[in-house]
Design a protein around this motif. Structure first.
Motif, PDB file in Angstrom:
ATOM      1  N   HIS A   1       0.840  -1.200   0.000  1.00 12.60           N
ATOM      2  CA  HIS A   1       0.000   0.000   0.000  1.00 12.60           C
ATOM      3  C   HIS A   1       0.871   1.243   0.000  1.00 12.60           C
ATOM      4  CE1 HIS A   1      -3.085   2.903   0.864  1.00 12.60           C
ATOM      5  NE2 HIS A   1      -2.452   3.278   1.967  1.00 12.60           N
ATOM      6  N   LEU A   2       0.726   2.058  -1.023  1.00 12.21           N
ATOM      7  CA  LEU A   2       1.396   3.351  -1.096  1.00 12.21           C
ATOM      8  C   LEU A   2       0.335   4.421  -0.930  1.00 12.21           C
ATOM      9  CD1 LEU A   2       3.776   2.697  -4.145  1.00 12.21           C
ATOM     10  CD2 LEU A   2       4.215   2.303  -1.714  1.00 12.21           C
ATOM     11  N   PRO A   3       0.421   5.225   0.122  1.00 13.58           N
ATOM     12  CA  PRO A   3      -0.645   6.190   0.410  1.00 13.58           C
ATOM     13  C   PRO A   3      -0.865   7.172  -0.738  1.00 13.58           C
ATOM     14  CG  PRO A   3       1.315   6.661   1.713  1.00 13.58           C
ATOM     15  CD  PRO A   3       1.528   5.329   1.085  1.00 13.58           C
ATOM     16  N   ASP A   4      -2.120   7.549  -0.920  1.00 12.55           N
ATOM     17  CA  ASP A   4      -2.469   8.485  -1.995  1.00 12.55           C
ATOM     18  C   ASP A   4      -2.322   9.907  -1.468  1.00 12.55           C
ATOM     19  OD1 ASP A   4      -3.360   9.662  -4.289  1.00 12.55           O
ATOM     20  OD2 ASP A   4      -5.484   9.212  -3.952  1.00 12.55           O
ATOM     21  N   THR A   5      -1.087  10.385  -1.450  1.00 11.87           N
ATOM     22  CA  THR A   5      -0.777  11.716  -0.945  1.00 11.87           C
ATOM     23  C   THR A   5       0.054  12.473  -1.978  1.00 11.87           C
ATOM     24  OG1 THR A   5       1.297  10.996   0.075  1.00 11.87           O
ATOM     25  CG2 THR A   5      -0.707  10.831   1.434  1.00 11.87           C
ATOM     26  N   PRO A   6       0.108  13.784  -1.881  1.00 10.59           N
ATOM     27  CA  PRO A   6       0.975  14.539  -2.794  1.00 10.59           C
ATOM     28  C   PRO A   6       2.437  14.112  -2.690  1.00 10.59           C
ATOM     29  CG  PRO A   6      -0.554  16.025  -1.701  1.00 10.59           C
ATOM     30  CD  PRO A   6      -0.703  14.689  -1.034  1.00 10.59           C
ATOM     31  N   ILE A   7       2.886  13.798  -1.465  1.00  9.08           N
ATOM     32  CA  ILE A   7       4.272  13.396  -1.281  1.00  9.08           C
ATOM     33  C   ILE A   7       4.558  12.069  -1.973  1.00  9.08           C
ATOM     34  CG2 ILE A   7       5.942  12.593   0.428  1.00  9.08           C
ATOM     35  CD1 ILE A   7       5.752  15.597   0.316  1.00  9.08           C
ATOM     36  N   MET A   8       3.643  11.106  -1.844  1.00  9.10           N
ATOM     37  CA  MET A   8       3.891   9.829  -2.510  1.00  9.10           C
ATOM     38  C   MET A   8       3.838   9.993  -4.025  1.00  9.10           C
ATOM     39  SD  MET A   8       4.860   6.779  -2.207  1.00  9.10           S
ATOM     40  CE  MET A   8       4.811   6.671  -0.413  1.00  9.10           C
ATOM     41  N   ALA A   9       3.011  10.890  -4.508  1.00  3.38           N
ATOM     42  CA  ALA A   9       3.002  11.181  -5.944  1.00  3.38           C
ATOM     43  C   ALA A   9       4.358  11.727  -6.378  1.00  3.38           C
ATOM     44  CB  ALA A   9       1.888  12.166  -6.271  1.00  3.38           C
ATOM     45  N   LEU A  10       4.966  12.557  -5.529  1.00  3.44           N
ATOM     46  CA  LEU A  10       6.304  13.071  -5.841  1.00  3.44           C
ATOM     47  C   LEU A  10       7.332  11.934  -5.831  1.00  3.44           C
ATOM     48  CD1 LEU A  10       7.973  16.311  -4.790  1.00  3.44           C
ATOM     49  CD2 LEU A  10       9.129  14.209  -4.167  1.00  3.44           C
ATOM     50  N   HIS A  11       7.281  11.082  -4.790  1.00  2.00           N
ATOM     51  CA  HIS A  11       8.211   9.952  -4.738  1.00  2.00           C
ATOM     52  C   HIS A  11       8.080   9.082  -5.990  1.00  2.00           C
ATOM     53  CE1 HIS A  11       9.968  10.399  -0.793  1.00  2.00           C
ATOM     54  NE2 HIS A  11       8.815  10.351  -0.158  1.00  2.00           N
ATOM     55  N   ARG A  12       6.855   8.932  -6.488  1.00  2.00           N
ATOM     56  CA  ARG A  12       6.609   8.044  -7.630  1.00  2.00           C
ATOM     57  C   ARG A  12       6.782   8.757  -8.972  1.00  2.00           C
ATOM     58  NH1 ARG A  12       1.364   4.309  -6.485  1.00  2.00           N
ATOM     59  NH2 ARG A  12       2.354   3.158  -8.215  1.00  2.00           N
ATOM     60  N   GLY A  13       7.020  10.067  -8.921  1.00  2.00           N
ATOM     61  CA  GLY A  13       7.163  10.824 -10.166  1.00  2.00           C
ATOM     62  C   GLY A  13       5.876  10.890 -10.950  1.00  2.00           C
ATOM     63  N   ASP A  14       4.761  10.888 -10.238  1.00  2.00           N
ATOM     64  CA  ASP A  14       3.449  10.754 -10.868  1.00  2.00           C
ATOM     65  C   ASP A  14       2.779  12.130 -10.978  1.00  2.00           C
ATOM     66  OD1 ASP A  14       0.885  10.082 -11.695  1.00  2.00           O
ATOM     67  OD2 ASP A  14       0.823   8.262 -10.483  1.00  2.00           O
ATOM     68  N   ILE A  15       2.974  12.800 -12.088  1.00  2.00           N
ATOM     69  CA  ILE A  15       2.406  14.136 -12.282  1.00  2.00           C
ATOM     70  C   ILE A  15       0.887  14.069 -12.394  1.00  2.00           C
ATOM     71  CG2 ILE A  15       2.267  16.062 -13.924  1.00  2.00           C
ATOM     72  CD1 ILE A  15       5.258  15.774 -14.363  1.00  2.00           C
ATOM     73  N   ALA A  16       0.354  13.018 -12.972  1.00  2.00           N
ATOM     74  CA  ALA A  16      -1.106  12.890 -13.089  1.00  2.00           C
ATOM     75  C   ALA A  16      -1.754  12.887 -11.705  1.00  2.00           C
ATOM     76  CB  ALA A  16      -1.464  11.618 -13.852  1.00  2.00           C
ATOM     77  N   ARG A  17      -1.149  12.181 -10.746  1.00  2.00           N
ATOM     78  CA  ARG A  17      -1.689  12.177  -9.385  1.00  2.00           C
ATOM     79  C   ARG A  17      -1.541  13.548  -8.734  1.00  2.00           C
ATOM     80  NH1 ARG A  17      -2.486   6.935  -6.863  1.00  2.00           N
ATOM     81  NH2 ARG A  17      -1.936   5.266  -8.314  1.00  2.00           N
ATOM     82  N   LEU A  18      -0.435  14.221  -9.018  1.00  2.00           N
ATOM     83  CA  LEU A  18      -0.270  15.568  -8.481  1.00  2.00           C
ATOM     84  C   LEU A  18      -1.343  16.505  -9.032  1.00  2.00           C
ATOM     85  CD1 LEU A  18       3.614  16.029  -8.533  1.00  2.00           C
ATOM     86  CD2 LEU A  18       2.140  15.996  -6.507  1.00  2.00           C
ATOM     87  N   GLU A  19      -1.668  16.346 -10.303  1.00  2.00           N
ATOM     88  CA  GLU A  19      -2.750  17.142 -10.900  1.00  2.00           C
ATOM     89  C   GLU A  19      -4.054  16.928 -10.134  1.00  2.00           C
ATOM     90  OE1 GLU A  19      -2.806  19.294 -13.350  1.00  2.00           O
ATOM     91  OE2 GLU A  19      -1.140  18.903 -14.735  1.00  2.00           O
ATOM     92  N   GLN A  20      -4.337  15.686  -9.801  1.00  2.00           N
ATOM     93  CA  GLN A  20      -5.567  15.380  -9.066  1.00  2.00           C
ATOM     94  C   GLN A  20      -5.549  16.012  -7.679  1.00  2.00           C
ATOM     95  OE1 GLN A  20      -5.791  11.096  -9.067  1.00  2.00           O
ATOM     96  NE2 GLN A  20      -5.864  10.975 -11.312  1.00  2.00           N
ATOM     97  N   HIS A  21      -4.406  15.936  -7.006  1.00  2.00           N
ATOM     98  CA  HIS A  21      -4.311  16.534  -5.675  1.00  2.00           C
ATOM     99  C   HIS A  21      -4.428  18.060  -5.754  1.00  2.00           C
ATOM    100  CE1 HIS A  21      -3.489  13.085  -3.129  1.00  2.00           C
ATOM    101  NE2 HIS A  21      -2.668  12.610  -4.069  1.00  2.00           N
ATOM    102  N   LEU A  22      -3.864  18.663  -6.765  1.00  2.00           N
ATOM    103  CA  LEU A  22      -3.961  20.110  -6.915  1.00  2.00           C
ATOM    104  C   LEU A  22      -5.403  20.524  -7.203  1.00  2.00           C
ATOM    105  CD1 LEU A  22      -2.493  22.822  -7.015  1.00  2.00           C
ATOM    106  CD2 LEU A  22      -2.085  22.425  -9.461  1.00  2.00           C
ATOM    107  N   HIS A  23      -6.111  19.709  -7.966  1.00  2.00           N
ATOM    108  CA  HIS A  23      -7.514  20.003  -8.254  1.00  2.00           C
ATOM    109  C   HIS A  23      -8.336  19.957  -6.961  1.00  2.00           C
ATOM    110  CE1 HIS A  23     -11.233  20.227 -10.510  1.00  2.00           C
ATOM    111  NE2 HIS A  23     -11.688  19.191  -9.839  1.00  2.00           N
ATOM    112  N   ARG A  24      -8.020  18.987  -6.089  1.00  2.00           N
ATOM    113  CA  ARG A  24      -8.762  18.870  -4.829  1.00  2.00           C
ATOM    114  C   ARG A  24      -8.346  19.944  -3.826  1.00  2.00           C
ATOM    115  NH1 ARG A  24      -8.121  13.053  -5.725  1.00  2.00           N
ATOM    116  NH2 ARG A  24      -6.287  12.996  -4.341  1.00  2.00           N
TER     117      ARG A  24
END
Length: 419
Positions: free
Chosen positions: A242-265
């Motif tokens: 389990h990798l938590p769905d957080t902005p920090i984990m999105a950064l660790h994973r290099g996942d810009i799409a997830r960061l977009e979602q967090h920024l929208h929220r």
């Protein structure tokens, strides 16, 4: 007064003065008079010190200085250089680096004891292991012919460096999937070594059977290899971690799409300051206080822009700027007055490297080169671990005054100095 002087032997090895320095330190801690007199004789800091003062204050770096001076050299660094450059060990190291099998065989046949001694350091190991670090399979085979015994250590080093062909050969010739073997590739974020071990059936645990320790190490390691980190974290997720769905984990994973979602929220996400506990989450096996993570300029209470610099996430760095991240955002200030540094500080003291692209980009976008902050950093990779404090300094002053020069990006320092 005891006086010890010695010359460097014809075939010196760095392990000898290392051992001598440790022995001298232990002798001093026991209060042995001859050892204490050697310290007074060679170390200016202790020339008039009492026995009790020497015993209580002496560090390994001090005895290393004394040993170097007993060899007739001014400091430990010069002693190391002299040994590396003018010895059979230096010739062997160069022969391995050059993949010169014949030269390696000649040196080892002339000095067979070197087959079982570290070529450069204990970590890199004897010749077989040293060759495994560099992917020199023919030299590994040559060492095996001569009777090398360090198959397991060489196997670990090959995996740590992603030298899969060497790892395959060593595994086929007796190296085992020992508990914790996967930790090396997690430390270096080497996806090739990590995949090899998964395919070979290695357990995803440390040497004590902790299944969360490898994941924690991927997040906390000193290594900065974003693409390898992203790929390894993906493999963890595919195996049910389990990798938590957080902005920090999105950064660790290099996942810009997830960061977009967090920024929208949360439109204020780019202004948020993140704690060490968020950066190194306990649910991923990290230490509850967040203090096990290895970084450079302090990152506690910093923004995603600071963190993208520290973790060398260039695409995320660009994405943050495109979305209006503040290049002069200040870190939180703690109760002792430390903090308040801008992202430019993180580019200056950011670990080994010479890329100044992020620093130049920040300056082009209005980063203040004269911003001042007070910073405190624990230096835990040195002979004398301690806190280093710098008060009311600019980014350039932070870099020029930082005691661990290998952590300072000299190219960034030039850019900041000339801006």
């Amino acid at each position: 007064m005891t006086t010890v002087s010695r010359g460097i032997p014809e075939h010196p090895h760095l392990d000898v003065p290392k051992r001598e320095a440790r022995e001298l330190l232990n002798q001093c801690r026991k209060g042995e008079r001859d050892a204490l007199e050697r310290i007074r004789r060679r170390h200016p800091k202790f020339d008039k010190a009492t026995d009790d003062a020497i015993v209580s204050e002496l560090k390994l770096s001090d005895t290393q200085l004394v040993i170097a001076r007993e060899y007739g050299l001014s400091n430990w660094t010069i002693l190391k250089q002299r040994i590396a450059e003018n010895t059979a060990a230096g010739a062997l190291r160069e022969a391995i680096r050059s993949d010169d099998r014949d030269a390696v065989m000649t040196i080892l046949r002339a000095s067979p004891e070197m087959l079982h001694l570290p070529v450069w350091s204990g970590n890199w190991g004897p010749p077989m292991s040293h060759a495994a670090n560099l992917g020199r399979l023919e030299i590994i085979k040559a060492c095996a012919e001569l009777g090398a015994r360090d198959y397991q250590h060489a196997f670990g080093r090959a995996l740590l460096q992603g030298q899969v062909e060497c790892a395959e050969w060593l595994h086929a010739h007796g190296a085992t999937l020992a508990p914790g073997i996967i930790m090396g590739s997690c430390e270096t974020l080497n996806v090739a070594g990590f995949k090899f071990l998964l395919d070979a059936g290695a357990a995803i645990t440390d040497g004590h059977g902790d299944r969360m320790a490898p994941l924690a190490l991927v997040l906390e390691t000193y290594s900065r290899h974003p693409s390898g980190k992203h790929a390894i974290l993906k493999l963890f997720a595919e195996r049910g971690y389990h990798l938590p769905d957080t902005p920090i984990m999105a950064l660790h994973r290099g996942d810009i799409a997830r960061l977009e979602q967090h920024l929208h929220r949360n439109p204020l996400m780019l202004e948020r300051r993140f704690s060490l506990q968020e950066i190194y989450p306990a649910e991923c096996g990290c230490a509850p206080n967040g203090l096990s993570g290895l970084h450079w300029t302090p990152i506690n209470g910093t923004t995603l822009l600071h963190l993208a610099i520290d973790f060398r996430e260039r695409e995320i760095f660009e994405w943050l700027l495109m979305h209006g991240a503040d290049v002069n955002a200040r870190a939180m200030v703690d109760s002792d007055g430390f903090g308040g540094h801008t992202p430019l500080f993180n580019t200056v003291v950011g670990g080994p490297g010479s890329d100044a692209t992020m620093a130049r980009t920040l300056l082009e976008r209005g980063a203040e080169r004269d911003a001042r902050a007070s910073l405190r950093k624990f230096l835990d990779w040195i002979a004398d671990p301690r806190w280093y404090e710098a008060r009311n300094v600019t980014p350039a002053e932070w870099g020029h005054g930082f005691p661990e020069k290998n952590w300072v990006n000299i190219e960034v320092l030039r850019v900041v100095d000339s801006a």
